[in-house]
Design an enzyme around this catalytic site. Structure first.
Site, PDB file in Angstrom:
ATOM      1  N   SER A 583     -42.582 -59.864  85.894  1.00  0.00           N
ATOM      2  CA  SER A 583     -43.452 -61.018  85.769  1.00  0.00           C
ATOM      3  C   SER A 583     -43.511 -61.454  84.304  1.00  0.00           C
ATOM      4  O   SER A 583     -42.478 -61.780  83.739  1.00  0.00           O
ATOM      5  CB  SER A 583     -44.834 -60.686  86.341  1.00  0.00           C
ATOM      6  N   ASP A 676     -41.231 -64.788  96.375  1.00  0.00           N
ATOM      7  CA  ASP A 676     -42.103 -64.891  95.208  1.00  0.00           C
ATOM      8  C   ASP A 676     -42.281 -66.370  94.909  1.00  0.00           C
ATOM      9  O   ASP A 676     -41.383 -67.023  94.387  1.00  0.00           O
ATOM     10  CB  ASP A 676     -41.490 -64.167  94.012  1.00  0.00           C
ATOM     11  N   HIS A 708     -43.579 -61.107  95.154  1.00  0.00           N
ATOM     12  CA  HIS A 708     -43.680 -60.801  93.725  1.00  0.00           C
ATOM     13  C   HIS A 708     -43.585 -59.296  93.494  1.00  0.00           C
ATOM     14  O   HIS A 708     -43.290 -58.845  92.409  1.00  0.00           O
ATOM     15  CB  HIS A 708     -45.013 -61.347  93.189  1.00  0.00           C
TER      16      HIS A 708
END
Length: 732
Positions: A583, A676, A708
């Protein structure tokens, strides 16, 4: 970008709901009695293997022998995962769920266990092919819970189960009124197309096309085809009147809020006459741009609704009534659009209608609110200097005191008869139940459960050290150093710099089945894990220094941590340093890839000899238009890239990693997932393609069915095997 920090505390509940949504199993019929008998026989025989039933395979606790004391991905997935817990009203028993996983079946299953609150041998209450969740005590001898599309009760004396409610499409959870005469449950409603679009679909029952005319048409990992709302239904102690349930939410607004909200977002008043709930009464583009949720009070008798936080512009959530019914406390953020604003302890006087920030002079987040029995203190979990700890706010003295203390994270707790029963983890152990006394001050707690002791007793975990190092601008930064499991002071080892996601999330004493430091340690690595600029738990100033400065001091914090430990710890081989992250951490890897040259003290000027990025941001301009929660981009990046007069935004876009690909010189592994919707898969594909076009040794791991995170057991095992193989190839 990881979960909004206001919801990190709730992740485990989200995973349980996600699992249920993806594993619907038909209701039990007459085979239930036969199945239960088989389950009892299985327990008597102490057999932990899978059993075939008419309803599917039962997933039980696997048998495993650890080789050489090394904690591997396979050992990690053999551990049981505690999902939730609840203490009986008399404080004598604790019911909790544990999920075990079957790699062959590629799924897990949660069962209910019961243990004395003082500790002791656990008793398994359920043995089914479907997962149980949402445990609620009806009385000291009766437990309510959800399974498939039903709410059931189980009598502890004889294990007899009774269905008290059935739902056509299931429920995500429920709460029982204090007087036991009603429940409030969560159910979903489908999104209805407007007529002018519905007409286009006439006769096209097999089309997969989607037509959208507004934003927030998908969120995190799901298309927005339905929305949750809460319903009130009468309960006579035996059956819930689902047929006459009343929806408490007007229009098409979410309650609880997606994607993290659950039953913690609403509560009954002590007299069972009022329901306080969380709702962001926005849809479409307004929803995508705003974090402004509010606390509403629903009067059951009058059927009226009142907004009690209308003047607060940020997140307001998770309301809890005092025991005397005179006050309401909740978690509150001040600013609209800032999902990582400080979580304040807000208290409303229900008589006067005035609310007050009780944590105005307390510079840390306060979550998971609970009132003491006499209402003199308010308890909560605080993100505090690299740990998640229980704190108590004294209403008379207006002061905070720390109840728990140690190298651990406390996810949640429940107060019963002056005892606090906590769900607790650390970098070295997964969730177990610990107990604290309400009067404790900086106590270590007492462990009462033993879910994974038999496996972990065979493992040599890597040592964890706390270091406060000096940053380039003279500040102190907490950095964790985790040692290899087989550490020998006479040897040298490779090391990995761990880059945290969020970006406003803490490198705490977390336990994870993705970023698990003990798996890395078991692979023979040192791990350097800094709480760089932007992490929570170190005050508002430290947290907010990252917004608008993604390529600034936060990146210098990473480089400073890497240099500090490679210089000061002689057992770290300076020329075998890698870096990894997901991320925002994935963005960090891409940024480091473009700035991995001319580093003093390293051969050929490269600090890092191998990199791994998971679901990271590669192209900021594209990211702005691809992500769904635009409030995040507007706050942290500063706004759209076409706003040339916005100096803050224009500075942010200069940090975009795709601008520095010409400087890439290091082997890189890219991982990304199709579902995601925070950071879409094209970001990872572009980064990988750029690396290959640069002629670099590169690898791309793509999951067409993950989010994600990587949640499916076999996918996770592949993820970890790939992780270790990649760094072993380049650093060993």
């Amino acid at each position: 970008m990881e979960a909004p920090l206001s919801f990190l505390f709730l992740l485990k509940n989200y995973f349980l709901v996600l699992h249920l949504q993806k594993s619907k199993i038909k209701l039990y019929t007459i085979m239930k009695k036969i199945f239960f008998a088989i389950a009892l026989l299985t327990l008597i025989c102490a057999c932990n293997k899978k059993q075939e039933t008419a309803d599917g395979k039962i997933i039980g606790k696997p048998e495993i022998q650890v080789q050489d004391g090394r904690f591997t991905p396979e050992v990690m997935w053999a551990l049981g995962k505690m999902g939730e817990k609840t203490v009986s009203p008399d404080g004598k028993q604790i019911a909790y769920t544990v999920t075990y996983y079957d790699m062959e079946e590629n799924k897990g299953n949660a069962e209910i266990y019961l243990i004395p609150s003082k500790g002791g041998k656990a008793k398994q209450l359920t043995t089914t092919a479907a997962s149980e969740f949402n445990l609620v005590w009806q009385d000291n001898e009766t437990l309510l819970f959800c399974r498939d599309n039903d709410i059931l009760s189980i009598a502890l004396k004889d294990g007899r189960e009774t269905t008290i409610a059935s739902f056509e499409n299931g429920t995500e959870g429920f709460k029982l009124a204090p007087d036991g005469k009603s429940i409030v449950f969560i159910a979903t409603k489908p999104v209805v197309r407007p007529n002018h679009l519905e007409n286009l679909y006439a006769g096209l029952d097999k089309t997969t096309g989607r037509i959208n005319e507004d934003l927030m048409y998908r969120h995190w990992d799901n298309w927005v085809d339905e929305y949750p709302q809460i319903f009130l239904a009468d309960f006579d102690g035996n059956k819930v009147d689902v047929e006459h349930a009343v929806c408490l939410i007007d229009s098409t607004f979410e309650c609880p809020m997606r994607p993290w909200g659950g039953v913690e977002q609403y509560n009954y008043s002590p007299d069972s006459k009022t329901i306080a709930y969380t709702c962001r009464k926005k849809t479409g583009t307004d929803y995508a741009l705003s974090t402004n949720s509010d606390i509403f009070l629903y009067d059951i008798e009058k059927k009226t609704t009142q907004n009690v936080s209308e003047d607060i512009l940020g997140y307001d959530q998770n309301p809890v009534f005092s025991h005397d019914g005179k006050y309401l406390a909740w978690e509150s953020m001040e600013r609209d659009g800032c999902e990582s604003d400080k979580l304040r302890l807000m208290v409303l006087n229900l008589s006067t209608g005035e609310h007050q920030d009780m944590s105005e002079n307390f510079d840390f987040n306060f979550t998971g609110i609970s009132w003491t029995d006499d209402d003199k203190e308010i308890l909560g979990v605080v993100n505090y200097l690299g740990m998640d700890e229980i704190f108590a706010y004294n209403r008379e003295q207006r002061t905070f005191r720390q109840v728990s203390h140690g190298y651990h994270d406390i996810h949640s707790f429940e107060l019963v008869n002056g005892k606090l029963y906590a769900d607790q983890v650390s970098m070295q152990y997964p969730s177990e139940i610990y107990v604290y006394n309400l009067s404790d001050i900086k106590a270590n707690g007492t462990k009462v459960s033993a879910i994974n002791d038999d496996v972990l007793s065979q493992v040599r975990m890597g040592k964890v050290e706390e270091h406060w190092i000096t940053t380039v601008d003279g500040k102190k930064m907490l950095t964790w150093l985790i040692y290899p499991y087989d550490y020998d002071s006479m040897k040298t080892y490779p090391a990995l710099l761990y880059c945290e996601g969020g970006p406003q999330s803490m490198v705490s004493q977390f336990w994870s089945t993705r970023w698990n430091f003990m798996v890395m340690s078991g692979g023979g690595y040192f791990i350097i894990a800094p709480n760089r600029r932007g992490t929570i738990g170190f005050g508002t100033e430290w947290c907010e220094e990252i917004s608008g400065d993604y390529g600034g001091l936060c990146m210098q914090d990473y480089l400073r941590a890497a240099d500090f430990f490679t210089d000061s710890v002689k057992q770290i081989d300076k020329e075998r340093l890698g870096a990894c992250g997901a991320s925002f951490g994935g963005f960090s890897i891409y940024w480091l890839a473009g700035h991995n040259y001319e580093a003093k003290g390293y051969q050929d000027g490269r600090r890092f000899k191998a990199l791994l990025a998971h679901n990271g941001m590669f192209n900021f301009e594209q990211q702005y238009l691809e992500t769904e929660e635009l409030w995040f981009e507007n706050w942290d990046i500063g706004g759209p890239y076409w706003d040339k007069n916005n100096a803050r935004a224009q500075k942010s876009y200069t940090f975009s990693p795709h601008r520095f690909v010409d400087k890439w010189n290091t082997p890189i592994c890219v991982i990304h997932s199709e579902f995601d919707f925070r950071i879409v898969a094209s970001q990872g594909m572009a980064a990988y393609n750029a690396a290959k076009l640069r002629g670099l040794d590169a690898r791309y791991l793509y999951f067409p069915d993950e989010t994600h995170w990587v949640l499916k057991p076999q996918n996770s095992l592949l993820w970890h095997r790939n992780f270790l193989n990649w760094f072993d190839t380049h650093l060993k």
